[in-house]
Design an enzyme around this catalytic site. Sequence first.
Site, mmCIF file in Angstrom:
data_model
loop_
_atom_site.group_PDB
_atom_site.id
_atom_site.type_symbol
_atom_site.label_atom_id
_atom_site.label_comp_id
_atom_site.label_asym_id
_atom_site.label_seq_id
_atom_site.Cartn_x
_atom_site.Cartn_y
_atom_site.Cartn_z
ATOM 1 N N GLY A 66 0.815 -1.203 0.000
ATOM 2 C CA GLY A 66 0.000 0.000 0.000
ATOM 3 C C GLY A 66 0.849 1.253 0.000
ATOM 4 N N GLU A 278 1.489 7.080 6.965
ATOM 5 C CA GLU A 278 2.376 6.725 8.065
ATOM 6 C C GLU A 278 2.543 7.926 8.988
ATOM 7 O OE1 GLU A 278 3.807 3.485 8.371
ATOM 8 O OE2 GLU A 278 2.282 3.188 6.837
#
Length: 299
Positions: A66, A278
């Site tokens: 991803g 993230e």
Amino acid sequence: MKKLKLIYNPFAGDKSFKNNLDTSIQLFQQAGYDVHIFRSMIIGDIEEHISQLGEDEYHTIVISGGDGSVNMLVNSIMKFGIKTKVGIIPSGTANDFARFLKLDVETAPQVICNGKTRKIDIGLASGKYFINVCAAGLLSNVSQIVDANLKTVLGKFAYYVKGIEQLPNFTPLKMKITNSSEEQTQDLYWFTILNTSGTGGFDKISPRADIDDGLFDFIGFKAMPIHELGLLFVKMLRGYEYLDDKNIIYFKDNYFRVEYVGDTNPAIGILGTDLDGESGPPLPIEVTNLKQQLEIFIA
């Protein structure tokens, strides 16, 4: 033979890339590549593996996963000065960057074999790199807090569910925004600095974005009544033009500094940023566009 490193995250998305693995290897070999495999197992092992490679050892490095996996690869090759072309096989949940490039898990290996590339911009945000987005505030941490099992069952719809959950409890943040020519202070619900048109499963946040113009798109949602915010989200999801709305801050630039200048201390985590799904550096943050610093395979 040209050497190709195929790195894959077996836990990405619905965990089905294993069904495409052999076909991908076959296509790469038929295209004349000497294929080497690395299966990512724990957080940090992609960086550790890249650190052991020679600067120009591999003609191509392909990442299957991803947006987070792509981010890890980009940070690693930039950190260690690896000279390579990058291929992306999108096997995660949202795959925002790959979707902008019109790549999917089935056709991406052949796209790489076809050999067409493009040099694109990447971002540097207070020492960390990103390929698609830097964001903070409402919705910015959705991809980090969505349960893995929920993502497997609902796909990118899980991001919408979590985003709606956040709305009732969110308060605006007073932000000072500086670019290369001016600065302003605004109460914002959320800001995003985008390289492509979408993030977090939202495809049309910035329809004016371009990935090789040396500029990022800054979009800030001002504090507003909740019903007006809802209407803006509807426009955004449907692809209507909304960037000129009075409640939106929008501009393009190659440099940004964003800092919290409010009088209160927000809860822990509120001032954190998101880089490609993230966890990124906390505010204040400085973002620079590195023009055409990465060569990737495109359709």
